[in-house]
Design a protein around this motif. Structure first.
Motif, mmCIF file in Angstrom:
data_model
loop_
_atom_site.group_PDB
_atom_site.id
_atom_site.type_symbol
_atom_site.label_atom_id
_atom_site.label_comp_id
_atom_site.label_asym_id
_atom_site.label_seq_id
_atom_site.Cartn_x
_atom_site.Cartn_y
_atom_site.Cartn_z
ATOM 1 N N VAL A 62 0.824 -1.152 -0.006
ATOM 2 C CA VAL A 62 0.135 0.029 0.062
ATOM 3 C C VAL A 62 1.032 1.098 -0.151
ATOM 4 C CG1 VAL A 62 -1.907 1.270 1.261
ATOM 5 C CG2 VAL A 62 -1.998 -1.168 1.272
ATOM 6 N N HIS A 63 0.323 2.197 -0.901
ATOM 7 C CA HIS A 63 1.214 3.452 -0.876
ATOM 8 C C HIS A 63 0.362 4.481 -0.420
ATOM 9 C CE1 HIS A 63 4.470 2.332 -3.935
ATOM 10 N NE2 HIS A 63 3.440 1.521 -4.381
ATOM 11 N N VAL A 64 0.903 5.095 0.920
ATOM 12 C CA VAL A 64 -0.374 6.173 1.590
ATOM 13 C C VAL A 64 0.395 7.424 1.267
ATOM 14 C CG1 VAL A 64 -0.970 7.083 3.924
ATOM 15 C CG2 VAL A 64 -0.740 4.357 3.690
ATOM 16 N N ILE A 91 1.083 -2.834 5.035
ATOM 17 C CA ILE A 91 2.300 -2.526 5.282
ATOM 18 C C ILE A 91 2.484 -1.290 4.128
ATOM 19 C CG2 ILE A 91 4.779 -3.150 5.226
ATOM 20 C CD1 ILE A 91 3.838 -6.004 6.114
ATOM 21 N N ASP A 92 3.103 0.018 4.492
ATOM 22 C CA ASP A 92 3.175 1.036 3.728
ATOM 23 C C ASP A 92 4.606 0.872 2.968
ATOM 24 O OD1 ASP A 92 2.650 3.809 2.963
ATOM 25 O OD2 ASP A 92 4.384 4.235 4.131
ATOM 26 N N MET A 93 4.224 1.200 1.724
ATOM 27 C CA MET A 93 5.531 1.358 0.670
ATOM 28 C C MET A 93 6.453 2.513 1.053
ATOM 29 S SD MET A 93 6.313 -1.266 -0.932
ATOM 30 C CE MET A 93 5.529 -2.932 -1.389
ATOM 31 N N ASP A 121 -4.093 -1.726 11.780
ATOM 32 C CA ASP A 121 -2.635 -1.792 12.142
ATOM 33 C C ASP A 121 -1.818 -1.545 11.054
ATOM 34 O OD1 ASP A 121 -3.457 -2.206 14.447
ATOM 35 O OD2 ASP A 121 -2.920 -4.272 14.723
ATOM 36 N N VAL A 122 -0.690 -0.799 10.915
ATOM 37 C CA VAL A 122 0.325 -0.385 9.946
ATOM 38 C C VAL A 122 1.426 -0.850 10.310
ATOM 39 C CG1 VAL A 122 1.061 1.603 8.998
ATOM 40 C CG2 VAL A 122 -1.491 1.325 9.387
ATOM 41 N N GLY A 123 2.279 -1.432 9.265
ATOM 42 C CA GLY A 123 3.772 -1.547 9.306
ATOM 43 C C GLY A 123 4.272 -0.944 8.149
#
Length: 440
Positions: A62-64, A91-93, A121-123
């Protein structure tokens, strides 16, 4: 006291689908009991009946874009969209935000930007770019799940590509998972201004992916490292991956909903919402990707959610060469894949394996992506037989652009629970995930 019980005649567990009551206390699944079990002192007892209960999806791609390009996408909007689509972990790029996550200080800046805004939840992934090999061990020690590298132009100047030698250097300085955008620049052509999708597709041939996958495998083989091929589009590269795995190379691959369900031959001229890199190819290619997914050669399906503003999609001119390449789909991945998977004879258990358990396993998140005792109580109520028509303006991601607009999809997400709490979009109850904290 028991915090929550969710009952369903269709609970998707790692052992298969069955009627059960999932018992939750302290954010964890503490028991999986018979569907009609009498459980005392329950704060919230929910009976879904024949609606399915799935583990929360895990989207590792995922690109935030926050901070720096928050007008493209931000943590609040992206994670609301994720939760609405049944995704409880992302999980963010490392790229498209400013600064990119290529050193430990940049990770702190990104975490500060996300604090108080995340609904799931975000990694985080770190990034490997030319000249930052010395920064990777500290970044890894600070909890990123691995390192993304591009073998071709990323589209943003602050995240340049690496060549084979630079990728090898990065792999040698840190024992980590490397996730690679595999297109070889020597096989790419400069796309000329055109509204014809066929012209854009011709500029990024399957040979570019084939060559780059070969490079990534060769470097990983020599370094003895894990490598994961991101968003595989070209089925022609699959035999390379199969042969390398048979030879002991630790290589895996993912694909995305758009590569499995969209057909290059049906993309209208000027429809730049379909542009992504690598590109959507034809239906016969998609058939081969489905076969590889069923065989386990492709391990998981993730979104590659990569939105931008409508202006950057060049929708007025329809110029594929000038448009930003990226598809926004974090909220729609589950119904898109379920609609297509069911038509091809696959089951909900297959979809859960591809979109929950295997992405969690890729990142070492053994407490995510499964309905099992001891796992986080990330749960999704899902109506698999209900249909809806995609309205881009009703989606939660920041800009109303999607190639799925107007499509009729099967499968409606009802309630999403994150660690046993309902996600409403009002209170941001997500947590940061770090490699090594409940991860492997």
């Amino acid at each position: 006291m028991v915090d929550l019980v969710v009952r369903s005649r269709r609970v998707l567990t790692p052992e298969g689908e069955r009627a059960a009551a999932v018992v939750v206390q302290g954010g964890k699944i503490v028991a999986i009991s018979p569907y009609d079990a009498e459980i005392e002192n329950v704060t919230d007892d929910v009976d879904l009946g024949d609606d399915a209960l799935l583990p929360g999806l895990v989207d590792t791609h995922v690109h935030v874009n926050e901070p720096g390009r928050t007008e493209w996408e931000g943590f609040a909007s992206a994670t609301r969209a994720a939760a609405a689509g049944g995704v409880t972990t992302i999980i963010d790029m490392p790229l498209n935000s400013l600064p990119p996550t290529v050193h430990a200080e940049a990770l702190k800046i990104k975490q500060a930007a996300a604090t108080g805004q995340i609904h799931v939840d975000v990694g985080f992934w770190g990034g490997a770019i030319p000249g930052n090999a010395a920064d990777l061990p500290e970044l890894h020690a600070n909890g990123v799940f691995g390192f993304k590298a591009f073998l071709a132009d990323s589209g943003v100047p602050e995240f340049p590509p690496v060549d084979a030698d630079e990728l090898a250097q990065a792999m040698h300085v840190v024992d980590a998972l490397f996730v690679v955008h595999a297109e070889d620049p020597e096989h790419l052509q400069e796309a000329e201004s055109s509204a014809a999708y066929s012209d854009f597709l011709a500029s990024r041939p399957a040979d570019a992916e084939h060559a780059a996958v070969a490079t990534a495998i060769a470097v990983a083989r020599a370094a003895g490292r894990r490598v994961h091929i991101l968003h595989l589009s070209a089925a022609s590269a699959l035999p390379l991956i199969a042969a390398a795995r048979a030879d002991g190379v630790r290589v895996t691959a993912e694909t995305c909903p758009h590569y499995l369900t969209l057909d290059a031959e049906a993309i209208p001229d000027g429809a730049t919402e379909f542009k992504c890199c690598p590109p959507i190819r034809d239906g016969a290619n998609a058939d081969q990707l489905w076969e590889a997914l069923a065989d386990g050669l492709i391990t998981c399906v993730v979104s590659d959610h990569s939105p931008c503003t409508p202006e950057l999609k060049r929708q007025e001119s329809g110029d594929f060469a000038a448009a930003w390449g990226g598809i926004a789909s974090v909220q729609l991945g589950l119904p898109v894949i379920w609609t297509a998977a069911q038509a091809r004879g696959y089951t909900l258990a297959d979809v859960v394996k591809w979109m929950s358990r295997r992405p969690a396993d890729l990142a070492g998140l053994r407490q995510k992506g499964r309905i099992a005792v001891g796992a986080d109580a990330d749960l999704v109520a899902f109506q698999p037989d209900e249909e809806f028509t995609v309205d881009a303006h009703a989606l939660h991601h920041k800009n109303p652009v999607t190639p799925y607009a107007g499509r009729v999809l099967k499968g409606v997400v009802g309630t999403t629970w994150l660690r046993g709490s309902r996600v409403t979009g009002d209170e941001a109850g997500g947590r940061f995930l770090l490699r090594g904290e409940g991860a492997e």
